[in-house]
Design an enzyme around this catalytic site. Sequence first.
Site, PDB file in Angstrom:
ATOM      1  N   HIS A  68     -41.743 -29.109 -31.628  1.00  0.00           N
ATOM      2  CA  HIS A  68     -41.216 -30.477 -31.594  1.00  0.00           C
ATOM      3  C   HIS A  68     -42.059 -31.335 -30.669  1.00  0.00           C
ATOM      4  CE1 HIS A  68     -39.269 -28.538 -28.145  1.00  0.00           C
ATOM      5  NE2 HIS A  68     -38.973 -29.731 -27.664  1.00  0.00           N
ATOM      6  N   HIS A  73     -43.951 -29.237 -24.890  1.00  0.00           N
ATOM      7  CA  HIS A  73     -44.271 -28.388 -26.029  1.00  0.00           C
ATOM      8  C   HIS A  73     -45.523 -28.845 -26.787  1.00  0.00           C
ATOM      9  CE1 HIS A  73     -40.553 -25.861 -26.133  1.00  0.00           C
ATOM     10  NE2 HIS A  73     -40.133 -26.868 -25.377  1.00  0.00           N
ATOM     11  N   GLU A 203     -35.826 -19.753 -26.669  1.00  0.00           N
ATOM     12  CA  GLU A 203     -35.710 -20.500 -25.418  1.00  0.00           C
ATOM     13  C   GLU A 203     -34.428 -20.080 -24.722  1.00  0.00           C
ATOM     14  OE1 GLU A 203     -33.822 -23.490 -24.330  1.00  0.00           O
ATOM     15  OE2 GLU A 203     -32.985 -24.327 -26.168  1.00  0.00           O
TER      16      GLU A 203
END
Length: 278
Positions: A68, A73, A203
């Site tokens: 994303h 990230h 995560e």
Amino acid sequence: MPEIKVTPLGAGQDVGRSCILVSIGGKNIMLDCGMHMGYNDDRRFPDFSYVTQNGRLTDFLDCVIISHFHLDHCGALPFMSEMVGYDGPIYMTHPTKAICPILLEDFRKITVDKKGETNFFTSQMIKDCMKKVVPLNLHQTVQVDDELEIKAYYAGHVLGAAMVQIKVGSESVVYTGDYNMTPDRHLGAAWIDKCRPDILISESTYATTIRDSKRCRERDFLKKVHESIERGGKGEDEPEGPHLLLHRADGESEPLLQALHHVDQPEDPKNLRAEEHV
């Protein structure tokens, strides 16, 4: 069974700089390529020297997948592709492709134009990096080559966020990126096909945290907004208004805006509530 190797190049034991190298069936896949907001030195970006200390990353990576658009990230993408050297495919969803360069350029402006840092990627590098992006549709199986295939799934979290399943022969890995199992006004809950991957990489930012329900947090937020309006837009301890609501502009403000849009405003603040999620 052949060995599957997972190597965190960042975010192994902290939040930020997400970047994981997965070796499966003779293929090397980089999952996310983020930066760390807490550092202004070499620790800001993942340690790409682990992949190779000589030559371009193209010779060692089969593909890069971005989950994303949040900078932890994707923030190191132009540095990795244009400065370290990578010419292979970079996979991400269509919304991520649209939003990612906007955040990268904003990051560059703050770092270079305002802070005056050098040895940083340029606007042109961001554009060149995005030319290597291959857009993904959710639930679309993509053949990277004759042996490697990937498939993206809805992750919630922010617009365009995706989990990904990676397959080489009979071996598979699922990488969640950031995901959310609680639907809100803006996004639904994460969803993936029933599967049995050899390895699940998930995560775990709030794995040990018990938080109030989204409805309770929304109620408390809306009550404070209502009380501020009754004071003429002033904060509780502020002599003058108006009261400003500061929030990140990275895809997580929409639920707050939608809660404000749908709020009932009765005379009694105790009855203040948000409409149910549909």
